[in-house]
Design an enzyme around this catalytic site. Structure first.
Site, PDB file in Angstrom:
ATOM      1  N   HIS A   2       0.364  12.517  -7.146  1.00 13.87           N
ATOM      2  CA  HIS A   2       1.746  12.802  -6.725  1.00 13.87           C
ATOM      3  C   HIS A   2       2.545  13.331  -7.920  1.00 13.87           C
ATOM      4  O   HIS A   2       3.741  13.577  -7.802  1.00 13.87           O
ATOM      5  CB  HIS A   2       2.432  11.534  -6.219  1.00 13.87           C
ATOM      6  CG  HIS A   2       1.990  11.098  -4.849  1.00 13.87           C
ATOM      7  ND1 HIS A   2       1.786  11.977  -3.813  1.00 13.87           N
ATOM      8  CD2 HIS A   2       1.742   9.859  -4.340  1.00 13.87           C
ATOM      9  CE1 HIS A   2       1.428  11.311  -2.726  1.00 13.87           C
ATOM     10  NE2 HIS A   2       1.386  10.028  -3.025  1.00 13.87           N
ATOM     11  N   SER A   5       9.869  10.329   7.350  1.00 12.49           N
ATOM     12  CA  SER A   5       8.543   9.712   7.252  1.00 12.49           C
ATOM     13  C   SER A   5       8.526   8.645   6.147  1.00 12.49           C
ATOM     14  O   SER A   5       7.954   7.560   6.308  1.00 12.49           O
ATOM     15  CB  SER A   5       7.504  10.804   6.975  1.00 12.49           C
ATOM     16  OG  SER A   5       6.213  10.272   6.901  1.00 12.49           O
TER      17      SER A   5
HETATM   18  P1  A3P Z   1       5.000  10.966   9.987  1.00 12.62           P
HETATM   19  O1  A3P Z   1       5.498   9.712   9.376  1.00 12.62           O
HETATM   20  O2  A3P Z   1       6.067  12.009  10.173  1.00 12.62           O
HETATM   21  O3  A3P Z   1       4.249  10.745  11.250  1.00 12.62           O
HETATM   22  P2  A3P Z   1       1.294  11.106   3.471  1.00 12.62           P
HETATM   23  O4  A3P Z   1      -0.139  11.154   3.806  1.00 12.62           O
HETATM   24  O5  A3P Z   1       1.714  12.103   2.431  1.00 12.62           O
HETATM   25  O6  A3P Z   1       1.732   9.726   3.194  1.00 12.62           O
HETATM   26  O7  A3P Z   1       2.078  11.587   4.774  1.00 12.62           O
HETATM   27  C1  A3P Z   1       2.130  10.805   5.928  1.00 12.62           C
HETATM   28  C2  A3P Z   1       2.590  11.684   7.084  1.00 12.62           C
HETATM   29  O8  A3P Z   1       1.502  12.546   7.454  1.00 12.62           O
HETATM   30  C3  A3P Z   1       2.948  10.865   8.309  1.00 12.62           C
HETATM   31  O9  A3P Z   1       3.949  11.629   8.983  1.00 12.62           O
HETATM   32  C4  A3P Z   1       1.630  10.849   9.055  1.00 12.62           C
HETATM   33  O10 A3P Z   1       1.756  10.556  10.419  1.00 12.62           O
HETATM   34  C5  A3P Z   1       1.159  12.270   8.811  1.00 12.62           C
HETATM   35  N1  A3P Z   1      -0.310  12.400   8.946  1.00 12.62           N
HETATM   36  C6  A3P Z   1      -1.265  11.576   8.455  1.00 12.62           C
HETATM   37  N2  A3P Z   1      -2.474  12.012   8.806  1.00 12.62           N
HETATM   38  C7  A3P Z   1      -2.299  13.124   9.549  1.00 12.62           C
HETATM   39  C8  A3P Z   1      -3.185  14.017  10.216  1.00 12.62           C
HETATM   40  N3  A3P Z   1      -4.484  13.832  10.196  1.00 12.62           N
HETATM   41  N4  A3P Z   1      -2.640  15.065  10.871  1.00 12.62           N
HETATM   42  C9  A3P Z   1      -1.300  15.259  10.901  1.00 12.62           C
HETATM   43  N5  A3P Z   1      -0.417  14.445  10.290  1.00 12.62           N
HETATM   44  C10 A3P Z   1      -0.906  13.392   9.631  1.00 12.62           C
END
Ligand code: A3P
Length: 349
Positions: free
Chosen positions: A158, A192
């Protein structure tokens, strides 16, 4: 063990959990910080997030990093030596990290682990267990494990690009490695983030997370500087940085997986296309598929902060901000973004 051509020579990326000693160490910050750590942090401006009083951030070179990881930035700048074949997945939290981590692993490891295989690592591990978290390694004294990994190494971070200067050398210089960045529409990213934080801090108000995003003090923020660091590098050095967008990935995952594969020098062959390998990777890494994996239903992202792994998989939609922000809030954030991105060639429609 991943092998090449039936020989016993290991090729990367290997699922990181299979080669480390303790699968929960990937993102773990040591309980007792070193003296060097304490000295560095005590010299930095620090703050706590309102509503999350145990979450302290320290400002290192203009970025608000979680206190435990701030010294990793200094260590990465000093000691991280990328190999030319390295691939680093970079993002802000809630930018689509987990998805891109899964897609990148499935794409790079597809020869050892075809996406349709019943024993594919992504069917038994959380995507984050497949990759070393760069700053976690540099803060836990596990850097040596990175050296032992076979090439190509696949890692995630990150950190702002400025903290990994070796990855993308200054203009004109050769070398570096490949970095794939995923960027998400900021209002959706903030929504999110709030949902995620609430899993551990249930009383946290949305306005508190919104405010730290707008004033730049969200973890790894200011988000605009984080995004712009990678954006500018992707324009100046497209051979080193691929800039992907979460919304584009949702719209056309297969085409973005092909872009990713070409970028890392592993384009899909006609035979692979015909065999449905791209489709297999997209399906394997879909939200529904990942959500159904046992390892993603239980356990913690990191043993210290205790965010449940299942919180990584929520809605996966665009425009969720409309259910959380007043028109005034949306306008405030849009104005900040427009102001910060003016003249950069990057915009959020
Ligand atoms: P939301 O909270 O809007 O649903 P990170 O992985 O950077 O922590 O981001 C998490 C976000 O990515 C969350 O968004 C999650 O639902 C979404 N996410 C995780 N896996 C995913 C996938 N395979 N396809 C699409 N979105 C995904």
């Amino acid at each position: 063990m991943a092998t090449t051509g039936g020989s016993s020579v290991r090729v990367g990326p290997v699922p990181f959990k299979d080669v480390e000693h303790d699968g929960d160490m990937v993102t773990t910050v040591p309980e007792r910080p070193s003296e060097e750590h304490v000295a560095l942090v005590s010299a930095l401006p620090c703050c706590t997030i309102a509503g999350m009083s145990n979450t302290k951030l320290c400002c290192y070179q203009g970025f608000w990093l979680p206190e435990g990881l701030a010294p990793a930035a200094a260590a990465l700048q000093r000691r991280f030596e990328p190999r030319p074949s390295d691939v680093i997945v970079a993002s802000l939290p809630k930018g689509g990290t987990t998805w891109l981590v899964a897609l990148a692993f499935a794409t790079l490891a597809r020869r050892a682990h075809p996406p349709g295989a019943g024993d594919h690592p992504l069917r038994r591990l959380n995507p984050h267990q497949c990759l070393p978290f760069l700053e976690g390694m540099f803060i836990s004294g596990l850097e040596g494990m990175l050296d032992a990994l076979p090439s190509p190494r696949l890692m995630n971070t990150h950190m702002p690009l400025a903290m990994i200067p070796g990855a993308v050398p200054a203009d004109g210089a050769g070398g570096g490695c490949r970095v794939v960045y995923i960027c998400r529409e900021p209002k959706d990213m903030v929504v999110s983030l709030w949902h995620y934080f609430r899993r551990v801090h249930p009383d946290l108000e949305f306005s508190e997370v919104f405010d730290i995003a707008c004033d730049g003090t969200m973890p790894w923020g200011p988000f605009w500087d984080h995004i712009l660091g990678y954006w500018r590098a992707s324009v100046a050095r497209p051979e080193n940085v691929l800039f992907l967008r979460y919304e584009e990935l949702l719209r056309d995952p297969a085409e973005n997986v092909r872009r990713l594969a070409r970028f890392v020098g592993m384009p899909f062959s006609a035979a692979e296309e015909e065999d449905g390998v791209v489709r297999g990777i997209v399906e394997l890494c879909s939200l529904d598929s990942l959500r159904g994996v046992e390892a993603n239903k239980a356990g913690y992202v990191d043993t210290r902060t205790k965010f449940p792994r299942e919180a990584l998989f929520r809605k996966g939609l665009t425009d969720d901000w409309k259910s959380h922000m007043t028109p005034e809030m949306a306008c405030r954030m849009d104005d900040i973004v427009a102001d910060k991105l003016r003249g950069t060639g990057l915009a959020f429609p």
